[in-house]
Scaffold this motif. Structure first.
Motif, PDB file in Angstrom:
ATOM      1  N   PRO A   1      -4.219   2.156   5.102  1.00  0.00           N
ATOM      2  CA  PRO A   1      -3.594   0.861   4.805  1.00  0.00           C
ATOM      3  C   PRO A   1      -4.460  -0.337   5.181  1.00  0.00           C
ATOM      4  CG  PRO A   1      -2.472   1.939   6.640  1.00  0.00           C
ATOM      5  CD  PRO A   1      -3.396   2.951   6.035  1.00  0.00           C
ATOM      6  N   VAL A   2      -5.199  -0.242   6.274  1.00  0.00           N
ATOM      7  CA  VAL A   2      -6.063  -1.357   6.665  1.00  0.00           C
ATOM      8  C   VAL A   2      -7.171  -1.553   5.636  1.00  0.00           C
ATOM      9  CG1 VAL A   2      -7.707  -2.173   8.404  1.00  0.00           C
ATOM     10  CG2 VAL A   2      -5.543  -1.171   9.127  1.00  0.00           C
ATOM     11  N   MET A   3      -7.754  -0.466   5.143  1.00  0.00           N
ATOM     12  CA  MET A   3      -8.773  -0.557   4.104  1.00  0.00           C
ATOM     13  C   MET A   3      -8.197  -1.182   2.836  1.00  0.00           C
ATOM     14  SD  MET A   3     -11.960   0.296   3.124  1.00  0.00           S
ATOM     15  CE  MET A   3     -12.590   1.751   3.972  1.00  0.00           C
ATOM     16  N   CYS A   4      -7.007  -0.787   2.474  1.00  0.00           N
ATOM     17  CA  CYS A   4      -6.352  -1.321   1.280  1.00  0.00           C
ATOM     18  C   CYS A   4      -6.138  -2.827   1.401  1.00  0.00           C
ATOM     19  CB  CYS A   4      -5.017  -0.608   1.060  1.00  0.00           C
ATOM     20  SG  CYS A   4      -4.008  -1.280  -0.290  1.00  0.00           S
ATOM     21  N   VAL A   5      -5.603  -3.262   2.515  1.00  0.00           N
ATOM     22  CA  VAL A   5      -5.339  -4.686   2.719  1.00  0.00           C
ATOM     23  C   VAL A   5      -6.646  -5.479   2.729  1.00  0.00           C
ATOM     24  CG1 VAL A   5      -4.431  -6.413   4.324  1.00  0.00           C
ATOM     25  CG2 VAL A   5      -3.147  -4.303   3.905  1.00  0.00           C
ATOM     26  N   ALA A   6      -7.668  -4.939   3.388  1.00  0.00           N
ATOM     27  CA  ALA A   6      -8.954  -5.637   3.450  1.00  0.00           C
ATOM     28  C   ALA A   6      -9.558  -5.807   2.058  1.00  0.00           C
ATOM     29  CB  ALA A   6      -9.915  -4.874   4.355  1.00  0.00           C
ATOM     30  N   ALA A   7      -9.474  -4.760   1.233  1.00  0.00           N
ATOM     31  CA  ALA A   7      -9.995  -4.857  -0.132  1.00  0.00           C
ATOM     32  C   ALA A   7      -9.185  -5.849  -0.955  1.00  0.00           C
ATOM     33  CB  ALA A   7      -9.974  -3.478  -0.792  1.00  0.00           C
ATOM     34  N   PHE A   8      -7.889  -5.860  -0.762  1.00  0.00           N
ATOM     35  CA  PHE A   8      -7.019  -6.809  -1.464  1.00  0.00           C
ATOM     36  C   PHE A   8      -7.357  -8.241  -1.067  1.00  0.00           C
ATOM     37  CE2 PHE A   8      -3.053  -9.292  -1.626  1.00  0.00           C
ATOM     38  CZ  PHE A   8      -2.712  -9.151  -2.957  1.00  0.00           C
ATOM     39  N   GLU A   9      -7.522  -8.483   0.226  1.00  0.00           N
ATOM     40  CA  GLU A   9      -7.787  -9.835   0.705  1.00  0.00           C
ATOM     41  C   GLU A   9      -9.188 -10.322   0.324  1.00  0.00           C
ATOM     42  OE1 GLU A   9      -4.893 -10.430   4.540  1.00  0.00           O
ATOM     43  OE2 GLU A   9      -6.819  -9.442   4.921  1.00  0.00           O
ATOM     44  N   LEU A  10     -10.083  -9.419   0.001  1.00  0.00           N
ATOM     45  CA  LEU A  10     -11.407  -9.820  -0.471  1.00  0.00           C
ATOM     46  C   LEU A  10     -11.291 -10.783  -1.642  1.00  0.00           C
ATOM     47  CD1 LEU A  10     -14.535  -9.498  -0.757  1.00  0.00           C
ATOM     48  CD2 LEU A  10     -14.079  -7.453  -2.136  1.00  0.00           C
TER      49      LEU A  10
ATOM     50  N   GLY B   1      -5.951 -12.591  -2.096  1.00  0.00           N
ATOM     51  CA  GLY B   1      -4.516 -12.395  -2.255  1.00  0.00           C
ATOM     52  C   GLY B   1      -3.732 -12.509  -0.960  1.00  0.00           C
ATOM     53  N   ASN B   2      -2.412 -12.676  -1.090  1.00  0.00           N
ATOM     54  CA  ASN B   2      -1.486 -12.690   0.049  1.00  0.00           C
ATOM     55  C   ASN B   2      -1.202 -11.249   0.448  1.00  0.00           C
ATOM     56  OD1 ASN B   2       0.794 -12.720   1.723  1.00  0.00           O
ATOM     57  ND2 ASN B   2       1.666 -14.514   0.710  1.00  0.00           N
ATOM     58  N   ARG B   3      -1.506 -10.884   1.679  1.00  0.00           N
ATOM     59  CA  ARG B   3      -1.389  -9.482   2.093  1.00  0.00           C
ATOM     60  C   ARG B   3       0.018  -8.914   1.968  1.00  0.00           C
ATOM     61  NH1 ARG B   3      -2.770  -9.455   8.518  1.00  0.00           N
ATOM     62  NH2 ARG B   3      -4.804  -9.960   7.608  1.00  0.00           N
ATOM     63  N   LEU B   4       1.027  -9.773   1.922  1.00  0.00           N
ATOM     64  CA  LEU B   4       2.398  -9.265   1.762  1.00  0.00           C
ATOM     65  C   LEU B   4       2.537  -8.451   0.480  1.00  0.00           C
ATOM     66  CD1 LEU B   4       4.554 -12.333   2.904  1.00  0.00           C
ATOM     67  CD2 LEU B   4       4.079 -10.220   4.170  1.00  0.00           C
ATOM     68  N   ALA B   5       1.774  -8.825  -0.546  1.00  0.00           N
ATOM     69  CA  ALA B   5       1.839  -8.093  -1.810  1.00  0.00           C
ATOM     70  C   ALA B   5       1.214  -6.710  -1.703  1.00  0.00           C
ATOM     71  CB  ALA B   5       1.131  -8.895  -2.900  1.00  0.00           C
ATOM     72  N   ALA B   6       0.328  -6.515  -0.718  1.00  0.00           N
ATOM     73  CA  ALA B   6      -0.365  -5.233  -0.572  1.00  0.00           C
ATOM     74  C   ALA B   6       0.340  -4.279   0.385  1.00  0.00           C
ATOM     75  CB  ALA B   6      -1.795  -5.473  -0.082  1.00  0.00           C
ATOM     76  N   PHE B   7       1.258  -4.786   1.198  1.00  0.00           N
ATOM     77  CA  PHE B   7       1.873  -3.941   2.224  1.00  0.00           C
ATOM     78  C   PHE B   7       2.605  -2.718   1.678  1.00  0.00           C
ATOM     79  CE2 PHE B   7       1.849  -7.355   5.706  1.00  0.00           C
ATOM     80  CZ  PHE B   7       0.770  -6.763   6.335  1.00  0.00           C
ATOM     81  N   PRO B   8       3.382  -2.813   0.590  1.00  0.00           N
ATOM     82  CA  PRO B   8       4.054  -1.602   0.093  1.00  0.00           C
ATOM     83  C   PRO B   8       3.070  -0.492  -0.279  1.00  0.00           C
ATOM     84  CG  PRO B   8       5.103  -3.542  -0.816  1.00  0.00           C
ATOM     85  CD  PRO B   8       3.853  -4.025  -0.129  1.00  0.00           C
ATOM     86  N   THR B   9       1.986  -0.841  -0.960  1.00  0.00           N
ATOM     87  CA  THR B   9       0.978   0.165  -1.295  1.00  0.00           C
ATOM     88  C   THR B   9       0.277   0.659  -0.038  1.00  0.00           C
ATOM     89  OG1 THR B   9       0.607  -0.728  -3.515  1.00  0.00           O
ATOM     90  CG2 THR B   9      -1.166   0.578  -2.551  1.00  0.00           C
TER      91      THR B   9
END
Length: 339
Positions: free
Chosen positions: A92-101, A104-112
């Motif tokens: 999940p940390v890798m996913c959020v970090a890639a999303f925030e690159l 984006g707002n990390r709230l959108a990435a939390f479910p994934t």
């Protein structure tokens, strides 16, 4: 400052059951294309604080995502592994970090991100089973099947896979992430855990010959990291070439972490224990020896950083992704203590 591509006598390693004054024996890299001056100029990044903050948020989301219902025992078995103390939350940390690159707002990435942790936990439950890797202990605690029995462990793992997909669909805010992107995310995860991904890696780890070690490392250990980075990019709407860079980056980091683990084990364990451990799986250390494995570490670290060079335009947004590479080798803190 740049994220250095040279490993010196850096931070002490803090791994469970390993001496704290041991330094990874990797050689300095000499490739001119990887000089410090060629790396993006990034501000110094505090990975420990970043990971700690995300862990707290992800742990809360996971706690809410798996409430105990009837029949209680299966939910308790699921929660035992997903909410286990010492879980690194690397997917999940890798996913959020890639999303925030991509801003984006990390709230959108939390479910994934939570779904990836559920899938990861399910894979570990099944890997530990007596018919697979036969590990009675996970993260210093009894494995799921040791506590709940083999039958319940199988069911808990089986239940976590679809729960992850359901969680993505139910909880991702469609105002932030279009449905078409969610379909690609779900397809990516399904492909990762299936017969072309982690399942294939586990099978060949059990039955494959020595020449299958590259495939095993990529599918059993690199696939989850690859999927996590790719899902973050997909959620953010990254371009196709950017997704492929994230794919290669994530795969390299996942294998890198595991190869470093194998080298550390070979260096720090007694000879008898090392030989016994190597019989349980196929690795670069068991097949080629420590020196060759260290060369593989050099190559993987180089490859991962080269992939991130393609994200120069995002500036400091790539800082967490760069720092994951160095952490995979340096282990400057114990991630298990953050949860």
């Amino acid at each position: 400052m740049a994220f250095s591509t040279v490993v010196t006598s850096g931070p002490n390693l803090f791994l469970p059951k390993k001496p704290q004054n041991f330094h990874f024996p990797i050689r300095c890299l000499s490739s001119p294309s990887l000089s410090v001056s060629s790396q993006p100029k990034l501000t110094q990044f505090d990975l420990k604080t970043y990971w700690t903050t995300l862990n707290a948020e992800i742990n809360q989301k996971l706690e809410e995502a798996i409430p105990v219902k009837y029949p209680e025992q299966i939910y308790e078995a699921m929660r035992y592994s997903v909410l286990a103390k010492g879980a690194k939350r690397a997917p999940p940390v890798m996913c959020v970090a890639a999303f925030e690159l991509f801003g984006g707002n990390r709230l959108a990435a939390f479910p994934t991100a939570c779904a990836l942790e559920m899938v990861h936990a399910a894979s570990l439950i099944h890997d530990d089973l007596p018919c697979m890797d036969d590990d009675p202990v996970r993260r210093g605690q009894p494995s799921n099947h040791t506590i709940y029995g083999v039958d319940m462990a199988i069911l808990a793992g089986d239940a976590l896979f679809p729960l992850g997909f359901h969680h993505i669909v139910l909880h991702t805010p469609t105002g932030l992430v279009p449905e078409a992107r969610l379909l690609r995310v779900i397809s990516e995860i399904a492909h990762t855990v299936g017969s072309a991904g982690m399942a294939a890696g586990q099978f060949l780890d059990l039955e494959g010959g020595p020449n299958s070690v590259d495939f095993i490392q990529e599918k059993k250990f690199g696939a989850m990291s690859e999927c996590s980075a790719v899902c973050g990019g997909l959620l953010a709407g990254a371009e196709d070439d950017e997704i492929e860079r994230l794919r290669r980056y994530g795969r390299a980091v996942g294998v890198l972490y595991e190869v470093v683990n194998d080298v550390l084990d070979a260096k720090l364990m007694e000879k008898e224990e090392t030989e016994k451990n190597q019989k349980k799986g196929k690795s670069y250390v068991s097949l080629y020896g420590v020196e060759k494995a260290i060369e593989v570490v050099d190559e993987l670290r180089t490859k991962a950083k080269n992939e991130l060079d393609g994200f120069d335009k995002y500036g400091d947004g790539a800082a967490p992704l760069y720092s994951f590479i160095d952490y995979a080798v340096d282990r400057g803190f114990n991630v298990g203590d953050l949860s």
